[in-house]
Design an enzyme around this catalytic site. Structure first.
Site, short mmCIF file in Angstrom:
data_model
loop_
_atom_site.label_atom_id
_atom_site.label_comp_id
_atom_site.label_asym_id
_atom_site.label_seq_id
_atom_site.Cartn_x
_atom_site.Cartn_y
_atom_site.Cartn_z
N GLN A 11 0.83 -1.20 0.00
CA GLN A 11 0.00 0.00 0.00
C GLN A 11 0.87 1.26 0.00
O GLN A 11 1.85 1.35 0.73
CB GLN A 11 -0.92 -0.02 1.23
CG GLN A 11 -2.08 0.91 1.14
CD GLN A 11 -3.16 0.55 2.15
OE1 GLN A 11 -3.25 -0.58 2.60
NE2 GLN A 11 -4.01 1.51 2.49
N SER A 89 4.91 -5.61 3.21
CA SER A 89 3.58 -5.58 3.83
C SER A 89 2.58 -6.33 2.95
O SER A 89 2.73 -7.54 2.74
CB SER A 89 3.15 -4.13 4.08
OG SER A 89 2.00 -4.07 4.89
N LEU A 90 1.59 -5.67 2.39
CA LEU A 90 0.63 -6.33 1.51
C LEU A 90 1.34 -7.10 0.39
O LEU A 90 0.88 -8.16 -0.04
CB LEU A 90 -0.33 -5.31 0.90
CG LEU A 90 -1.21 -5.86 -0.22
CD1 LEU A 90 -2.30 -6.74 0.34
CD2 LEU A 90 -1.78 -4.77 -1.09
N ARG A 114 -8.28 -8.82 4.73
CA ARG A 114 -7.24 -7.96 5.32
C ARG A 114 -7.57 -6.49 5.10
O ARG A 114 -7.48 -5.65 6.00
CB ARG A 114 -5.88 -8.30 4.71
CG ARG A 114 -4.67 -7.59 5.33
CD ARG A 114 -3.43 -8.02 4.56
NE ARG A 114 -2.18 -7.62 5.20
CZ ARG A 114 -1.53 -6.49 4.97
NH1 ARG A 114 -2.04 -5.59 4.13
NH2 ARG A 114 -0.37 -6.24 5.56
N HIS A 189 0.82 -2.62 11.60
CA HIS A 189 2.09 -3.24 12.02
C HIS A 189 2.48 -2.84 13.44
O HIS A 189 3.62 -2.50 13.72
CB HIS A 189 3.20 -2.91 11.02
CG HIS A 189 2.94 -3.43 9.65
ND1 HIS A 189 2.94 -4.78 9.35
CD2 HIS A 189 2.63 -2.80 8.49
CE1 HIS A 189 2.64 -4.96 8.08
NE2 HIS A 189 2.45 -3.77 7.52
N GLN A 238 2.18 -10.94 10.61
CA GLN A 238 2.52 -9.74 9.84
C GLN A 238 1.71 -8.51 10.22
O GLN A 238 2.23 -7.39 10.23
CB GLN A 238 2.35 -10.04 8.34
CG GLN A 238 3.06 -9.05 7.46
CD GLN A 238 2.30 -8.82 6.17
OE1 GLN A 238 1.16 -8.40 6.15
NE2 GLN A 238 2.96 -9.10 5.06
#
Length: 294
Positions: A11, A89-90, A114, A189, A238
């Site tokens: 993202q 991340s994603l 998510r 996170h 994560q």
């Protein structure tokens, strides 16, 4: 043979119109139809919406995953294979798809959930810092309640995450060339994502992961892994764990990687890697033109 890593952005790399050259290609029709059925809305319509719907977390995450999957399919169909993969991340979902840990539909269902959970999160904030003393920053985070290092991107750029009070305390006491609060719905996170993470875990537990032959460097543990149980367990951490991208970047030459291909829109990750490791050959593949040029 040049040892190559594929890396997948997350993202923040999205933009209006991203991937439309690939999405309007006849070869993408079947895959987009599956995506639209799972999501209940059109990926292509969101990506080209002039009011920037693609930057809404609810839409951003599925759209990025779908585009990165289309890019992976094209690369693999034309004989390209990575020696290892990683995602920011994603982007780790794109990396796991490229490695073969799960199929497209299973990955998209996870990403859809998510995005929904993260878009509903309203607790906490995030801020990016550029140009700072790392020891000073680490010390301040350690002594400040309610704030963690969320994204360790490279030696000169990080993102912190936590309560407004905790983030503000760090920003007030740590000198940096630039500090910017991010326009996100919550403290991604960080431990504040624990409720969303628990809800996500219930669905993740039911998804079948496969052992892979292409090693994956995970955000929470940037060491190569290929067994299904490890990849799934790392992904489960994560949402609340830090993105250790600086360590991933540093490990690439240690693992013999000479070339890095960023598979996705923009050049965020190649930019981060370039400032961490000077020796790697960096390439971006996010458009049909870039694909055919490869």
């Amino acid at each position: 043979m040049v040892k190559t890593a594929w890396v997948f952005p997350g993202q923040g790399s999205q933009s209006v119109g991203m991937g439309m050259d690939l999405m309007t290609h006849a070869a993408s029709e079947a895959r987009l139809a599956i995506a639209d059925e799972i999501l209940g809305w059109s990926v292509a319509e969101i990506c080209q919406s002039p009011d920037d719907k693609v930057s809404n977390t609810l839409y951003t995450q599925p759209c990025l995953y779908v585009l990165e999957s289309l890019l992976v399919d094209w690369l693999q169909e034309h004989g390209h294979t990575p020696d290892l993969v990683a995602g920011h991340s994603l982007g780790e979902y794109g990396a796991l798809y490229a490695a073969g840990a799960f199929d497209f539909a299973a990955g998209l269902r996870l990403v859809k959930l998510r995005g929904e959970l993260m878009s509903q999160t309203s607790e906490g904030i995030m801020a990016a810092l550029m140009g700072f003393n790392r020891d000073e920053l680490d010390a301040k985070i350690a002594e400040t309640e309610g704030v963690v290092l969320a994204n360790d991107n490279n030696p000169g750029q990080v993102v912190i995450s936590g309560t407004p009070e905790g983030v503000d305390a760090v920003l007030a006491d740590v000198k940096s060339k630039r500090a910017v609060k991010l326009n996100v719905s919550g403290a991604f996170h960080s431990p504040l994502m624990a409720p969303a993470s628990r809800e996500f875990q219930e669905v993740l537990d039911a998804v079948e992961f496969r052992d892979v032959t292409i090693p994956v460097l995970s955000n929470v543990d940037p060491t190569p892994a290929t067994d299904a149980a490890t990849l799934k367990q790392r992904l489960s951490q994560q949402m609340t764990g830090s993105v250790r991208w600086r360590e991933i970047s540093l490990s690439l030459p240690e693992l013999g990687v000479e070339q890095v291909i960023e598979v996705g829109p923009g050049n965020v990750l190649t930019g981060l890697i370039k400032r961490t490791v000077k020796t790697l050959q960096l390439t971006n593949v996010g458009t049909l033109e870039q694909l055919t040029a490869l």
